[in-house]
Write a protein that holds these residues in place. Structure first.
Motif, PDB file in Angstrom:
ATOM      1  N   ARG A  36     -19.979   2.087 -31.376  1.00 49.63           N
ATOM      2  CA  ARG A  36     -20.758   1.833 -32.475  1.00 49.63           C
ATOM      3  C   ARG A  36     -20.152   2.456 -33.889  1.00 49.63           C
ATOM      4  NH1 ARG A  36     -26.981   2.251 -33.474  1.00 49.63           N
ATOM      5  NH2 ARG A  36     -27.183   1.887 -31.358  1.00 49.63           N
ATOM      6  N   PHE A  37     -19.897   3.636 -33.564  1.00 46.20           N
ATOM      7  CA  PHE A  37     -19.505   4.485 -34.667  1.00 46.20           C
ATOM      8  C   PHE A  37     -17.959   4.368 -35.053  1.00 46.20           C
ATOM      9  CE2 PHE A  37     -23.129   7.136 -33.149  1.00 46.20           C
ATOM     10  CZ  PHE A  37     -24.073   6.931 -34.306  1.00 46.20           C
ATOM     11  N   TYR A  38     -17.231   3.979 -34.134  1.00 42.75           N
ATOM     12  CA  TYR A  38     -15.664   3.690 -34.353  1.00 42.75           C
ATOM     13  C   TYR A  38     -16.022   2.186 -35.350  1.00 42.75           C
ATOM     14  CZ  TYR A  38     -11.716   1.095 -33.758  1.00 42.75           C
ATOM     15  OH  TYR A  38     -10.419   0.384 -33.959  1.00 42.75           O
ATOM     16  N   GLY A  39     -16.843   1.456 -35.189  1.00 44.05           N
ATOM     17  CA  GLY A  39     -16.684   0.020 -35.725  1.00 44.05           C
ATOM     18  C   GLY A  39     -17.164   0.523 -37.148  1.00 44.05           C
ATOM     19  N   LEU A  40     -17.826   1.459 -37.488  1.00 46.23           N
ATOM     20  CA  LEU A  40     -18.236   1.549 -38.867  1.00 46.23           C
ATOM     21  C   LEU A  40     -17.116   2.200 -39.646  1.00 46.23           C
ATOM     22  CD1 LEU A  40     -20.644   2.316 -41.162  1.00 46.23           C
ATOM     23  CD2 LEU A  40     -20.816   4.543 -40.219  1.00 46.23           C
ATOM     24  N   ALA A  41     -16.543   3.295 -38.857  1.00 48.81           N
ATOM     25  CA  ALA A  41     -15.492   3.840 -39.543  1.00 48.81           C
ATOM     26  C   ALA A  41     -14.260   3.005 -39.697  1.00 48.81           C
ATOM     27  CB  ALA A  41     -14.803   5.146 -38.471  1.00 48.81           C
ATOM     28  N   TYR A  42     -13.958   1.969 -38.799  1.00 52.14           N
ATOM     29  CA  TYR A  42     -12.987   1.128 -39.039  1.00 52.14           C
ATOM     30  C   TYR A  42     -12.984   0.293 -40.062  1.00 52.14           C
ATOM     31  CZ  TYR A  42      -9.590  -2.435 -38.145  1.00 52.14           C
ATOM     32  OH  TYR A  42      -8.399  -3.427 -38.243  1.00 52.14           O
ATOM     33  N   ARG A  43     -14.430  -0.337 -40.384  1.00 50.18           N
ATOM     34  CA  ARG A  43     -14.585  -1.359 -41.512  1.00 50.18           C
ATOM     35  C   ARG A  43     -14.330  -0.593 -42.601  1.00 50.18           C
ATOM     36  NH1 ARG A  43     -17.934  -3.413 -37.617  1.00 50.18           N
ATOM     37  NH2 ARG A  43     -17.501  -5.392 -37.049  1.00 50.18           N
ATOM     38  N   TYR A  44     -14.644   0.531 -42.635  1.00 51.63           N
ATOM     39  CA  TYR A  44     -14.390   1.465 -43.949  1.00 51.63           C
ATOM     40  C   TYR A  44     -12.915   1.660 -44.257  1.00 51.63           C
ATOM     41  CZ  TYR A  44     -15.374   4.454 -47.829  1.00 51.63           C
ATOM     42  OH  TYR A  44     -15.388   4.789 -49.176  1.00 51.63           O
ATOM     43  N   LYS A  48      -7.027   1.694 -37.240  1.00 54.21           N
ATOM     44  CA  LYS A  48      -7.564   2.007 -35.994  1.00 54.21           C
ATOM     45  C   LYS A  48      -7.435   3.452 -35.771  1.00 54.21           C
ATOM     46  CE  LYS A  48      -6.511   1.144 -30.936  1.00 54.21           C
ATOM     47  NZ  LYS A  48      -6.022   0.503 -29.942  1.00 54.21           N
ATOM     48  N   GLU A  49      -6.258   4.133 -36.022  1.00 52.43           N
ATOM     49  CA  GLU A  49      -5.829   5.500 -35.667  1.00 52.43           C
ATOM     50  C   GLU A  49      -6.758   6.196 -36.719  1.00 52.43           C
ATOM     51  OE1 GLU A  49      -3.376   3.357 -36.267  1.00 52.43           O
ATOM     52  OE2 GLU A  49      -2.851   3.127 -34.231  1.00 52.43           O
ATOM     53  N   THR A  50      -7.062   6.040 -37.866  1.00 56.10           N
ATOM     54  CA  THR A  50      -7.697   6.916 -38.892  1.00 56.10           C
ATOM     55  C   THR A  50      -9.416   6.772 -38.284  1.00 56.10           C
ATOM     56  OG1 THR A  50      -6.252   6.352 -40.693  1.00 56.10           O
ATOM     57  CG2 THR A  50      -8.474   7.445 -41.253  1.00 56.10           C
ATOM     58  N   ALA A  51      -9.737   5.628 -37.881  1.00 57.11           N
ATOM     59  CA  ALA A  51     -11.290   5.325 -37.541  1.00 57.11           C
ATOM     60  C   ALA A  51     -11.400   6.226 -36.122  1.00 57.11           C
ATOM     61  CB  ALA A  51     -11.646   3.969 -37.268  1.00 57.11           C
ATOM     62  N   GLU A  52     -10.384   6.077 -35.543  1.00 57.76           N
ATOM     63  CA  GLU A  52     -10.679   7.010 -34.018  1.00 57.76           C
ATOM     64  C   GLU A  52     -10.555   8.403 -34.491  1.00 57.76           C
ATOM     65  OE1 GLU A  52      -7.499   5.688 -31.152  1.00 57.76           O
ATOM     66  OE2 GLU A  52      -8.617   3.850 -30.698  1.00 57.76           O
ATOM     67  N   ASP A  53      -9.532   8.875 -35.417  1.00 54.38           N
ATOM     68  CA  ASP A  53      -9.989  10.191 -35.692  1.00 54.38           C
ATOM     69  C   ASP A  53     -11.021  10.796 -36.268  1.00 54.38           C
ATOM     70  OD1 ASP A  53      -7.226  10.691 -34.721  1.00 54.38           O
ATOM     71  OD2 ASP A  53      -6.243  10.704 -36.887  1.00 54.38           O
ATOM     72  N   GLN A  56     -13.783  10.946 -33.590  1.00 53.45           N
ATOM     73  CA  GLN A  56     -13.635  11.930 -32.849  1.00 53.45           C
ATOM     74  C   GLN A  56     -13.923  13.401 -33.377  1.00 53.45           C
ATOM     75  OE1 GLN A  56      -9.803  12.523 -30.472  1.00 53.45           O
ATOM     76  NE2 GLN A  56      -9.324  14.369 -31.613  1.00 53.45           N
ATOM     77  N   ASP A  57     -13.488  13.770 -34.833  1.00 55.14           N
ATOM     78  CA  ASP A  57     -13.704  14.346 -35.499  1.00 55.14           C
ATOM     79  C   ASP A  57     -15.473  14.743 -35.664  1.00 55.14           C
ATOM     80  OD1 ASP A  57     -13.656  16.910 -37.176  1.00 55.14           O
ATOM     81  OD2 ASP A  57     -13.175  15.615 -38.973  1.00 55.14           O
ATOM     82  N   ALA A  58     -16.129  13.676 -35.938  1.00 52.84           N
ATOM     83  CA  ALA A  58     -17.670  13.837 -35.963  1.00 52.84           C
ATOM     84  C   ALA A  58     -17.952  14.029 -34.608  1.00 52.84           C
ATOM     85  CB  ALA A  58     -18.151  12.298 -36.387  1.00 52.84           C
ATOM     86  N   PHE A  59     -17.613  13.687 -33.487  1.00 49.98           N
ATOM     87  CA  PHE A  59     -18.237  13.970 -32.215  1.00 49.98           C
ATOM     88  C   PHE A  59     -18.034  15.384 -31.701  1.00 49.98           C
ATOM     89  CE2 PHE A  59     -19.015   9.609 -31.049  1.00 49.98           C
ATOM     90  CZ  PHE A  59     -20.323   9.753 -30.607  1.00 49.98           C
ATOM     91  N   LEU A  60     -16.803  15.954 -32.225  1.00 45.93           N
ATOM     92  CA  LEU A  60     -16.539  17.450 -31.653  1.00 45.93           C
ATOM     93  C   LEU A  60     -17.342  18.361 -32.822  1.00 45.93           C
ATOM     94  CD1 LEU A  60     -12.504  17.115 -31.218  1.00 45.93           C
ATOM     95  CD2 LEU A  60     -14.316  17.167 -29.489  1.00 45.93           C
ATOM     96  N   ARG A  61     -17.325  17.994 -34.115  1.00 44.22           N
ATOM     97  CA  ARG A  61     -18.118  18.900 -34.970  1.00 44.22           C
ATOM     98  C   ARG A  61     -19.727  18.987 -34.419  1.00 44.22           C
ATOM     99  NH1 ARG A  61     -16.991  18.103 -41.282  1.00 44.22           N
ATOM    100  NH2 ARG A  61     -14.604  17.992 -41.109  1.00 44.22           N
ATOM    101  N   LEU A  62     -20.133  17.766 -33.822  1.00 36.70           N
ATOM    102  CA  LEU A  62     -21.399  17.789 -33.162  1.00 36.70           C
ATOM    103  C   LEU A  62     -21.227  18.838 -31.861  1.00 36.70           C
ATOM    104  CD1 LEU A  62     -24.344  16.835 -32.758  1.00 36.70           C
ATOM    105  CD2 LEU A  62     -23.371  15.251 -31.227  1.00 36.70           C
ATOM    106  N   TRP A  63     -20.448  18.669 -31.246  1.00 37.09           N
ATOM    107  CA  TRP A  63     -20.144  19.615 -30.070  1.00 37.09           C
ATOM    108  C   TRP A  63     -20.107  21.310 -30.412  1.00 37.09           C
ATOM    109  CZ3 TRP A  63     -21.148  20.470 -25.345  1.00 37.09           C
ATOM    110  CH2 TRP A  63     -20.608  21.650 -24.508  1.00 37.09           C
ATOM    111  N   GLU A  64     -19.208  21.280 -31.572  1.00 30.61           N
ATOM    112  CA  GLU A  64     -19.128  22.858 -31.855  1.00 30.61           C
ATOM    113  C   GLU A  64     -20.312  23.175 -32.461  1.00 30.61           C
ATOM    114  OE1 GLU A  64     -15.764  22.940 -34.402  1.00 30.61           O
ATOM    115  OE2 GLU A  64     -15.197  24.976 -34.052  1.00 30.61           O
ATOM    116  N   ASN A  65     -21.196  22.780 -33.130  1.00 28.17           N
ATOM    117  CA  ASN A  65     -22.029  23.240 -33.917  1.00 28.17           C
ATOM    118  C   ASN A  65     -23.313  22.329 -33.615  1.00 28.17           C
ATOM    119  OD1 ASN A  65     -23.815  24.838 -35.505  1.00 28.17           O
ATOM    120  ND2 ASN A  65     -22.477  24.857 -37.177  1.00 28.17           N
TER     121      ASN A  65
END
Lengths: 185, 104
Positions: A36-44, A48-53, A56-65
């Protein structure tokens, strides 16, 4: 805890467990919402690579903090997380140079020579380019409402604007696209 | 005409397709998170709750501590200024110390 229980837990329960350091809960949340969130990022970002990054960054931020998630302040996890992804997309946009339309894309209506599939592909390509050339907030509003299927109220919450402002963004975006896509409408 | 254009534009917007994500994207995120330690931030309220949870004090101790804090707060908020600031009081003191000489 048995693995079979994870899908039964709602997002808020998983987030509480993530705050206690549960990797299983994090894995479940990632599996549940990545597409779901990849779809949003991709459309923006249209890459593909940037959207995946970005995802990933968003989820890792959530995990980290994980303490950033405050269940009493944010009503819905997805609305809150959309905002994080949107902000990362906007950050990416700021770092990137402005979008320019390809010169080789012709706006002439040469439909006789092309079959329906080709016409449709070209229409979609031009539409993507034109959407890419919209101001970033108009583009985000369109993506949230048309692609992610959020209600106007939810999209307004994600973007941190009121309902009227969101409606105005969508109206302006559609007016611009209608003008620029005249040949295909 | 304009309505037809609107409808067609909306149909085009709704039929946009996104390139699919890599099938292992979720797995990559999960794997990467395993090497990242979490930052533990605690609010003052959480800190207080943890403190109370750590030290299992009996209830009277809480009552005593609360009464002490309340007393301090009331004491500070109703404190009166007793320092002499005017000349009259200094004259009175001099008169008391040197009754025969009168005020200087």
């Amino acid at each position: 805890m048995a693995a079979a229980n994870w899908p039964d837990k709602d997002d808020h329960e998983l987030l509480a467990l993530i705050q206690d350091g549960s990797h299983h809960a994090f894995a479940e949340l990632v599996k549940r919402h990545t597409a779901r969130f990849y779809g949003l990022a991709y459309r923006y970002v249209q890459s593909k690579e940037t959207a995946e990054d970005i995802v990933q960054d968003a989820f890792l931020r959530l995990w980290e903090n994980p303490g950033k998630w405050q269940p009493d302040r944010s009503s819905k996890f997805t609305t809150w997380f959309y905002r994080i992804v949107v902000n990362l997309c906007l950050d990416w946009q700021k770092k990137k140079r402005p979008v320019e339309l390809d010169d080789e894309i012709s706006l002439t209506d040469d439909r006789d020579a092309m079959d329906a599939v080709l016409i449709r592909t070209q229409e979609q390509r031009i539409l993507e380019k034109e959407i890419g050339a919209l101001p970033e907030r108009q583009r985000m509003a369109l993506n949230l409402c048309f692609d992610e299927g959020l209600s106007n109220q939810e999209a307004a919450e994600v973007m941190g604007v009121n309902l009227k402002a969101l409606q105005s963004l969508i109206m302006r975006a559609k007016a611009t696209l209608k003008e620029r896509m005249k040949a295909y409408l | 005409m304009s309505d037809i254009q609107d409808e067609k534009l909306e149909a085009m917007l709704r039929s946009r397709r996104a390139e699919s994500a890599s099938p292992d994207l979720a797995a990559r995120i999960i794997l990467k998170a395993q090497g990242i330690p979490q930052i533990r931030t605690t609010s003052p309220w959480q800190w207080l709750r943890q403190l109370f949870a750590e030290y299992h004090l009996p209830k009277p101790a809480y009552v005593l501590a609360s009464a002490l804090i309340l007393g301090l707060v009331i004491g500070f908020s109703t404190a009166t200024d007793t320092t002499p600031t005017d000349n009259a009081s200094s004259i009175n003191i001099q008169g008391f110390l040197y009754p025969d000489e009168g005020p200087l």
